[in-house]
Motif scaffolding. Sequence first.
Motif, PDB file in Angstrom:
ATOM      1  N   LYS A   1       0.819  -1.210   0.000  1.00  0.00           N
ATOM      2  CA  LYS A   1       0.000   0.000   0.000  1.00  0.00           C
ATOM      3  C   LYS A   1       0.853   1.259   0.000  1.00  0.00           C
ATOM      4  CE  LYS A   1      -3.886   2.090   2.459  1.00  0.00           C
ATOM      5  NZ  LYS A   1      -4.828   1.945   3.608  1.00  0.00           N
ATOM      6  N   LEU A   2       1.997   1.222   0.669  1.00  0.00           N
ATOM      7  CA  LEU A   2       2.876   2.385   0.754  1.00  0.00           C
ATOM      8  C   LEU A   2       3.958   2.401  -0.324  1.00  0.00           C
ATOM      9  CD1 LEU A   2       3.323   2.393   4.630  1.00  0.00           C
ATOM     10  CD2 LEU A   2       1.920   3.965   3.283  1.00  0.00           C
ATOM     11  N   GLY A   3       3.988   1.378  -1.173  1.00  0.00           N
ATOM     12  CA  GLY A   3       4.967   1.330  -2.249  1.00  0.00           C
ATOM     13  C   GLY A   3       6.372   0.994  -1.799  1.00  0.00           C
ATOM     14  N   ILE A   4       6.502   0.222  -0.728  1.00  0.00           N
ATOM     15  CA  ILE A   4       7.826  -0.182  -0.222  1.00  0.00           C
ATOM     16  C   ILE A   4       8.219  -1.492  -0.890  1.00  0.00           C
ATOM     17  CG2 ILE A   4       9.133  -0.838   1.837  1.00  0.00           C
ATOM     18  CD1 ILE A   4       7.158   0.857   3.466  1.00  0.00           C
ATOM     19  N   PRO A   5       9.376  -1.570  -1.556  1.00  0.00           N
ATOM     20  CA  PRO A   5       9.795  -2.836  -2.174  1.00  0.00           C
ATOM     21  C   PRO A   5      10.079  -3.903  -1.125  1.00  0.00           C
ATOM     22  CG  PRO A   5      11.542  -1.197  -2.310  1.00  0.00           C
ATOM     23  CD  PRO A   5      10.340  -0.483  -1.794  1.00  0.00           C
ATOM     24  N   VAL A   6       9.807  -5.151  -1.493  1.00  0.00           N
ATOM     25  CA  VAL A   6       9.889  -6.259  -0.541  1.00  0.00           C
ATOM     26  C   VAL A   6      10.823  -7.335  -1.078  1.00  0.00           C
ATOM     27  CG1 VAL A   6       8.604  -8.094   0.627  1.00  0.00           C
ATOM     28  CG2 VAL A   6       7.582  -5.831   0.369  1.00  0.00           C
ATOM     29  N   VAL A   7      11.734  -7.775  -0.210  1.00  0.00           N
ATOM     30  CA  VAL A   7      12.550  -8.971  -0.441  1.00  0.00           C
ATOM     31  C   VAL A   7      12.020 -10.040   0.498  1.00  0.00           C
ATOM     32  CG1 VAL A   7      14.852  -9.983  -0.334  1.00  0.00           C
ATOM     33  CG2 VAL A   7      14.579  -7.619  -1.079  1.00  0.00           C
ATOM     34  N   ALA A   8      11.711 -11.216  -0.023  1.00  0.00           N
ATOM     35  CA  ALA A   8      11.079 -12.236   0.814  1.00  0.00           C
ATOM     36  C   ALA A   8      11.645 -13.612   0.512  1.00  0.00           C
ATOM     37  CB  ALA A   8       9.563 -12.241   0.607  1.00  0.00           C
ATOM     38  N   ILE A   9      11.804 -14.402   1.577  1.00  0.00           N
ATOM     39  CA  ILE A   9      12.150 -15.820   1.437  1.00  0.00           C
ATOM     40  C   ILE A   9      10.839 -16.569   1.269  1.00  0.00           C
ATOM     41  CG2 ILE A   9      13.220 -17.798   2.549  1.00  0.00           C
ATOM     42  CD1 ILE A   9      14.991 -15.856   4.081  1.00  0.00           C
ATOM     43  N   VAL A  10      10.673 -17.221   0.130  1.00  0.00           N
ATOM     44  CA  VAL A  10       9.401 -17.866  -0.204  1.00  0.00           C
ATOM     45  C   VAL A  10       9.604 -19.372  -0.295  1.00  0.00           C
ATOM     46  CG1 VAL A  10       8.359 -15.873  -1.316  1.00  0.00           C
ATOM     47  CG2 VAL A  10       9.832 -17.365  -2.652  1.00  0.00           C
ATOM     48  N   ASP A  11       8.730 -20.117   0.368  1.00  0.00           N
ATOM     49  CA  ASP A  11       8.734 -21.570   0.315  1.00  0.00           C
ATOM     50  C   ASP A  11       7.776 -22.031  -0.784  1.00  0.00           C
ATOM     51  OD1 ASP A  11       9.209 -24.227   1.019  1.00  0.00           O
ATOM     52  OD2 ASP A  11       9.326 -23.714   3.151  1.00  0.00           O
ATOM     53  N   THR A  12       7.642 -23.318  -0.948  1.00  0.00           N
ATOM     54  CA  THR A  12       6.806 -23.843  -2.039  1.00  0.00           C
ATOM     55  C   THR A  12       5.326 -23.555  -1.836  1.00  0.00           C
ATOM     56  OG1 THR A  12       6.747 -25.984  -0.911  1.00  0.00           O
ATOM     57  CG2 THR A  12       8.430 -25.669  -2.610  1.00  0.00           C
ATOM     58  N   ASN A  13       4.944 -23.187  -0.618  1.00  0.00           N
ATOM     59  CA  ASN A  13       3.528 -22.874  -0.343  1.00  0.00           C
ATOM     60  C   ASN A  13       3.291 -21.381  -0.180  1.00  0.00           C
ATOM     61  OD1 ASN A  13       4.872 -22.568   2.089  1.00  0.00           O
ATOM     62  ND2 ASN A  13       3.105 -23.191   3.306  1.00  0.00           N
ATOM     63  N   ALA A  14       4.301 -20.552  -0.428  1.00  0.00           N
ATOM     64  CA  ALA A  14       4.211 -19.118  -0.135  1.00  0.00           C
ATOM     65  C   ALA A  14       3.539 -18.362  -1.273  1.00  0.00           C
ATOM     66  CB  ALA A  14       5.601 -18.556   0.122  1.00  0.00           C
ATOM     67  N   THR A  15       3.019 -17.193  -0.927  1.00  0.00           N
ATOM     68  CA  THR A  15       2.438 -16.308  -1.922  1.00  0.00           C
ATOM     69  C   THR A  15       3.511 -15.384  -2.485  1.00  0.00           C
ATOM     70  OG1 THR A  15       0.794 -14.572  -2.296  1.00  0.00           O
ATOM     71  CG2 THR A  15       1.777 -14.673  -0.108  1.00  0.00           C
ATOM     72  N   LEU A  16       3.445 -15.112  -3.777  1.00  0.00           N
ATOM     73  CA  LEU A  16       4.419 -14.254  -4.453  1.00  0.00           C
ATOM     74  C   LEU A  16       3.855 -12.868  -4.750  1.00  0.00           C
ATOM     75  CD1 LEU A  16       5.949 -16.809  -6.975  1.00  0.00           C
ATOM     76  CD2 LEU A  16       7.020 -15.897  -4.925  1.00  0.00           C
ATOM     77  N   GLU A  17       2.646 -12.597  -4.343  1.00  0.00           N
ATOM     78  CA  GLU A  17       2.047 -11.301  -4.626  1.00  0.00           C
ATOM     79  C   GLU A  17       2.750 -10.209  -3.824  1.00  0.00           C
ATOM     80  OE1 GLU A  17      -2.078 -11.451  -3.865  1.00  0.00           O
ATOM     81  OE2 GLU A  17      -2.494 -13.028  -5.350  1.00  0.00           O
ATOM     82  N   ASN A  18       3.015  -9.089  -4.494  1.00  0.00           N
ATOM     83  CA  ASN A  18       3.651  -7.898  -3.897  1.00  0.00           C
ATOM     84  C   ASN A  18       5.096  -8.151  -3.454  1.00  0.00           C
ATOM     85  OD1 ASN A  18       1.125  -6.515  -4.134  1.00  0.00           O
ATOM     86  ND2 ASN A  18       0.470  -7.440  -2.192  1.00  0.00           N
ATOM     87  N   VAL A  19       5.692  -9.238  -3.920  1.00  0.00           N
ATOM     88  CA  VAL A  19       7.103  -9.528  -3.605  1.00  0.00           C
ATOM     89  C   VAL A  19       7.936  -9.180  -4.829  1.00  0.00           C
ATOM     90  CG1 VAL A  19       8.778 -11.278  -2.938  1.00  0.00           C
ATOM     91  CG2 VAL A  19       6.467 -11.342  -1.983  1.00  0.00           C
TER      92      VAL A  19
END
Length: 326
Positions: free
Chosen positions: A183-201
């Motif tokens: 919502k605030l336009g902050i870029p995101v780095v995320a560790i994602v597993d096989t069940n994780a969501t990739l939206e907004n990452v």
Amino acid sequence: MAQEFNLPQVEVKALLEAGSHFGHRKRRWNPKMAPYIYGSKGDVHIMNLDKTKQMLNIALKAIADVAKSNGKILFVGTKKQASATIAEKAQESGQFYVNHRWLGGMLTNNLTVSNSIKTMESIEKLLADKESTLTKKEKLSYSRKLEKLYLSLNGVRSMKSLPDLMIIADTNKELIALKEAAKLGIPVVAIVDTNATLENVLYPIPANDDSIKSLSVIFGYIAEAINSARPQPKGEKVVKEDLTKGRGSANVQDRSVVVKAASEVVKNLVVANKVDAAPTEVVKKSAKPVKVSQDVAAGTKEEESTKSKAKAPEKNESVAKIKTLS
């Protein structure tokens, strides 16, 4: 850019030993994670560590860019496996963190969070005051309230503005934080597993987000990238150069200079105190035989003669008394 920042070299062997390739069971997978899945073993998906290395290098470059410009980075990981690692690596790299509970509106409702931080600081001052008239019951209630505030806000107490980048350990667990960042336009780095969501990452890192070893290895790379790219204080290089000086043969010259300087200081002190000679010279002169002048010798002889004359009449009187008695 990797040479400019001296980014850490990501090794597939280290990721493999940490168990970063293990995913979740097949029935729990997210189809959007298919490009990062190598295959399966039994009922568990196995991730492609070559893709993990590739995506991790891209994320490290983005993190280093933010750190180079003195940007603020927020680490988020409230699950038990990530809590200790998040706090350790964030403090090691001088960044902010949330490792216990994400309060709703921590970014979007910054006014309320800042008021909570002020409350925490006021309670700290109140409990630290030795002259306070609080009862034991009041101190106990304040200390319990302070502990709750510490767990949620201690990692962001000095964050006066929004972060420039957010690093999340598990997108499913930190879904509220992910939505606020989007919502605030902050870029995101995320560790994602096989069940994780990739939206907004923006920078996904496919890896095992349930293993403590896997998280510590990946966040270790991130902390190292931040420290290598972050500009150093001006006085830090000078201190390191001074510490490296004075080793080996250079010590001999430094000692001679110090000895000369010390001798000059001693001379100045001698002149200031109006001392005629150094202590060693005084000892040598005192060892020589002392010469007595003739006047002093004559005076001592006269005193001895007067004493002998004074004693003589006493002897004559005693002799006369003896003669009369006889």
